[in-house]
Design a protein around this motif. Structure first.
Motif, PDB file in Angstrom:
ATOM      1  N   ARG A  53       0.835  -1.210   0.000  1.00 21.96           N
ATOM      2  CA  ARG A  53       0.000   0.000   0.000  1.00 21.96           C
ATOM      3  C   ARG A  53       0.861   1.247   0.000  1.00 21.96           C
ATOM      4  O   ARG A  53       0.500   2.265  -0.615  1.00 21.96           O
ATOM      5  CB  ARG A  53      -0.912  -0.005   1.230  1.00 21.96           C
ATOM      6  N   THR A  54       2.008   1.176   0.654  1.00 23.46           N
ATOM      7  CA  THR A  54       2.878   2.351   0.763  1.00 23.46           C
ATOM      8  C   THR A  54       3.865   2.478  -0.394  1.00 23.46           C
ATOM      9  O   THR A  54       4.667   3.409  -0.418  1.00 23.46           O
ATOM     10  CB  THR A  54       3.660   2.306   2.090  1.00 23.46           C
ATOM     11  N   ARG A  55       3.849   1.551  -1.336  1.00 17.57           N
ATOM     12  CA  ARG A  55       4.708   1.691  -2.527  1.00 17.57           C
ATOM     13  C   ARG A  55       4.074   2.669  -3.507  1.00 17.57           C
ATOM     14  O   ARG A  55       2.881   2.920  -3.463  1.00 17.57           O
ATOM     15  CB  ARG A  55       4.906   0.337  -3.227  1.00 17.57           C
ATOM     16  N   ASP A  56       4.876   3.178  -4.430  1.00 14.65           N
ATOM     17  CA  ASP A  56       4.395   4.145  -5.416  1.00 14.65           C
ATOM     18  C   ASP A  56       3.695   3.416  -6.561  1.00 14.65           C
ATOM     19  O   ASP A  56       4.321   2.678  -7.316  1.00 14.65           O
ATOM     20  CB  ASP A  56       5.581   4.953  -5.956  1.00 14.65           C
ATOM     21  N   HIS A  57       2.381   3.640  -6.696  1.00 12.87           N
ATOM     22  CA  HIS A  57       1.609   2.972  -7.743  1.00 12.87           C
ATOM     23  C   HIS A  57       1.304   3.890  -8.929  1.00 12.87           C
ATOM     24  O   HIS A  57       0.630   3.485  -9.865  1.00 12.87           O
ATOM     25  CB  HIS A  57       0.271   2.470  -7.173  1.00 12.87           C
ATOM     26  N   ARG A  58       1.804   5.131  -8.879  1.00 11.38           N
ATOM     27  CA  ARG A  58       1.410   6.098  -9.908  1.00 11.38           C
ATOM     28  C   ARG A  58       2.132   5.867 -11.235  1.00 11.38           C
ATOM     29  O   ARG A  58       1.532   5.975 -12.290  1.00 11.38           O
ATOM     30  CB  ARG A  58       1.691   7.528  -9.411  1.00 11.38           C
ATOM     31  N   GLU A  59       3.401   5.573 -11.168  1.00  9.66           N
ATOM     32  CA  GLU A  59       4.168   5.394 -12.395  1.00  9.66           C
ATOM     33  C   GLU A  59       4.205   3.921 -12.795  1.00  9.66           C
ATOM     34  O   GLU A  59       4.042   3.035 -11.967  1.00  9.66           O
ATOM     35  CB  GLU A  59       5.594   5.911 -12.197  1.00  9.66           C
ATOM     36  N   LYS A  60       4.426   3.704 -14.073  1.00  9.54           N
ATOM     37  CA  LYS A  60       4.537   2.331 -14.541  1.00  9.54           C
ATOM     38  C   LYS A  60       5.844   1.738 -14.042  1.00  9.54           C
ATOM     39  O   LYS A  60       6.902   2.349 -14.140  1.00  9.54           O
ATOM     40  CB  LYS A  60       4.515   2.266 -16.072  1.00  9.54           C
ATOM     41  N   ILE A  61       5.760   0.558 -13.485  1.00 12.47           N
ATOM     42  CA  ILE A  61       6.958  -0.131 -13.027  1.00 12.47           C
ATOM     43  C   ILE A  61       7.009  -1.507 -13.676  1.00 12.47           C
ATOM     44  O   ILE A  61       5.989  -2.063 -14.072  1.00 12.47           O
ATOM     45  CB  ILE A  61       6.996  -0.272 -11.497  1.00 12.47           C
ATOM     46  N   TYR A  62       8.218  -2.002 -13.806  1.00 12.99           N
ATOM     47  CA  TYR A  62       8.403  -3.368 -14.282  1.00 12.99           C
ATOM     48  C   TYR A  62       8.748  -4.245 -13.086  1.00 12.99           C
ATOM     49  O   TYR A  62       9.693  -3.957 -12.350  1.00 12.99           O
ATOM     50  CB  TYR A  62       9.510  -3.434 -15.333  1.00 12.99           C
TER      51      TYR A  62
END
Length: 581
Positions: free
Chosen positions: A181-190
């Motif tokens: 939940r506290t990770r960044d979900h806004r940018e696309k990640i691989y």
């Protein structure tokens, strides 16, 4: 393995015997009797449950068999002997505590685990610093390191065993939900996804099955998979699943898990073992992009590589200087029914070509030597021998068939040599070859997670004896992996910043060097730093934004805490001691 504590002898005196071996009195417990047909009498079947204390009648030092046959016996939580060493190794501990603080892990674990949160974190720190996970050695570690347990209690290995046997599935789910939940979900990640398997040393574990061990072992194993975010360079989540489930089938469940944790704009970097029509179709149906290196030189890839041979390998315009490779890109379908054309990035590495050719020709020379030794014998070489050699037999197919000679298949060998040094990365979305290779190379961090997990953290084999213990231990292991990986990335970033590669900036070397920072107990019962922080230690500390001054400050705070703990313990003991009349 004997425990670091003493307990009263079991009440079942009739079943106890003592046998002295090398001047040590061992205690044996009768667990049954077997009838000997030849001798025609019953003989006792006994197991050793510990050692008797010569100077303390009625007391013994138990071993792990004692825990098995007397599970209801009360054991002390704290180990016998001095509570703490007069020389504490503190440097690595201070750095790890900073990483824990930066991630707010202590708060998260306290909220989720409760009163045993300190022990949970200590076991994780123990596995990082000592590169091991055997519970019986924890008390020795705790004796000369600061701890996160309340009042820095040094728990016995029996307490550790009890803690590991607790069911923590709900806590594990809660932690993974909170962590993601506290990770960044806004940018696309691989997300780099890979899996490994662990040999399991014992019995009653639901996940342990005879599976497809990557090390060729026939022992029971369970599989362990970690998803890794390239954007934030952190492990995202993990999954343990039965040993008989192959990686490719588990991938689909992990893909769904990623979505459940809130990752929407994602792609996957996958090992070559996940190349299958089913997996590709599944990722397409969910709208996930992927980067994958094809397994071996499959027919399709051979055809694609062969079609561009000699068109780009020697041109500077096709060179990626950062990786010292040449590359060309073609668009092609993955399989006949594929609805999309994918980017096939075909790389040529001259050094890789030389190494692979040398290895191939060395293997063929060894095979030729072996075939020569078989001439005139009734043998039938197959497999790789038949691939690279025309095999000639005398009276082939008859009872007196013998192997007579072998002739190299030059056309096959020359084709293999031509393909040496090439590798292919397939991407589902349009990107440059350099972008694809950079992203795929980043999975090196993922592989270091597994190497760190199986080598540095000592978790190649899980030394546990029940499903609950396994789940709890893997949970602790994952949290330790988060911490260790942050140490790795900080050290790596520091070397990149200074444009220098230093031997002491690897995780194991750095932790060993930091553990040389020690605090020694003086005559006034206060702990003080034994010596100044060295230049090497300062260089390591700078990777974490720490200085020698920070170490001095933390050492002073730790000393004050230890003085308080010892003072309160002495006052408590005095209040519990009856006064003389």
């Amino acid at each position: 393995m004997h425990l670091n504590l003493t307990v009263p002898m079991p009440s079942e005196k009739a079943k106890l015997t003592t046998k002295t071996i090398s001047k040590t009195p061992y205690v044996y417990y009768e667990i049954g009797r077997t009838y000997d047909k030849e001798k025609k009498y019953n003989s006792a079947k006994r197991v050793c449950i510990g050692k008797a204390c010569p100077n303390r009648p009625g007391m013994m030092i138990p071993n792990t068999n004692f825990l098995r046959y007397f599970p209801e016996e009360a054991l002390p939580d704290e180990a016998d002997g001095p509570t703490r060493s007069s020389c504490l190794q503190v440097g690595a501990y201070f750095v790890i505590r900073k990483v824990i603080s930066d991630y707010h892990l202590e708060r998260m674990i306290t909220q989720i685990i409760g009163r045993d949160a300190g022990l949970f974190m200590d076991l994780g720190v123990y596995s990082i610093i000592t590169e091991g996970n055997a519970a019986q050695y924890y008390p020795a570690y705790a004796y000369n390191h600061p701890l996160m347990t309340e009042e820095m209690k040094i728990y016995s290995d029996s307490k550790i065993s009890d803690f590991l046997s607790k069911e923590m599935d709900n806590q594990r789910v809660a932690f993974l939900n909170e962590w993601n939940r506290t990770r960044d979900h806004r940018e696309k990640i691989y997300i780099s996804y890979d899996s490994t398997n662990k040999i399991c040393q014992a019995g009653d574990i639901n996940l342990a099955e005879i599976g497809h061990s990557k090390e060729g072992s026939d022992k029971p194993i369970f599989n362990y998979a970690v998803a890794w975010g390239n954007g934030n360079r952190e492990p995202c989540f993990y999954e343990a699943y039965p040993g008989s489930i192959v990686d490719v089938s588990q991938l689909q469940f992990m893909l769904e898990k990623a979505e459940g944790y809130g990752y929407r704009h994602i792609g996957f970097i996958l090992d070559r073992g996940y190349f299958s029509k089913e997996n590709i179709h599944f990722m397409d149906s969910r709208g996930y992009d992927f980067i994958i290196m094809v397994k071996g030189m499959k027919k399709l890839v051979r055809e694609v590589v062969t079609s561009v041979l000699g068109t780009f390998e020697q041109s500077r315009s096709t060179s990626i200087r950062a990786f010292k490779v040449n590359v060309t890109t073609v668009r092609h379908q993955l399989y006949p029914s594929d609805e999309k054309e994918r980017c096939f990035h075909i790389f040529y590495d001259e050094k890789k070509h030389m190494a692979e050719r040398s290895k191939l020709e060395q293997d063929i020379d060894l095979m030729a030597k072996q075939l020569k030794s078989w001439e005139g014998m009734q043998v039938r070489p197959n497999g790789k021998y038949a691939k690279y050699f025309d095999l000639i037999y005398y009276h082939e197919g008859k009872e007196d068939e013998t192997f007579t000679a072998a002739r190299e298949r030059m056309d096959v060998i020359d084709q293999e040599i031509r393909l040496c040094g090439y590798f292919v990365i397939i991407t589902s979305e349009d990107m440059t070859a350099e972008e694809a290779l950079t992203l795929y190379k980043s999975r090196d961090s993922s592989e270091k997670l597994f190497r760190g997990d199986k080598s540095y953290l000592g978790d190649k084999a899980e030394r546990v004896y029940g499903s609950e213990s396994l789940d709890t231990k893997v949970f602790i292991e994952f949290v330790a992996l988060i911490i260790r990986n942050k140490i790795y990335t900080c050290l790596k970033d520091e070397m990149i910043k200074n444009d220098r590669k230093l031997n002491f900036m690897t995780v194991p070397a750095a932790l060993r060097e930091l553990d040389k920072i020690e605090m020694v107990k003086g005559a006034d019962n206060e702990y003080r730093l034994d010596h100044a922080v060295t230049a090497t230690q300062k260089a390591i500390l700078s990777a974490f934004g720490m200085t020698a001054g920070d170490i001095k400050r933390k050492a002073k705070e730790l000393s004050a805490e230890l003085v308080r703990i010892e003072l309160e313990a002495a006052e408590k003991k005095a209040s519990e001691t009856p006064t003389s009349a």
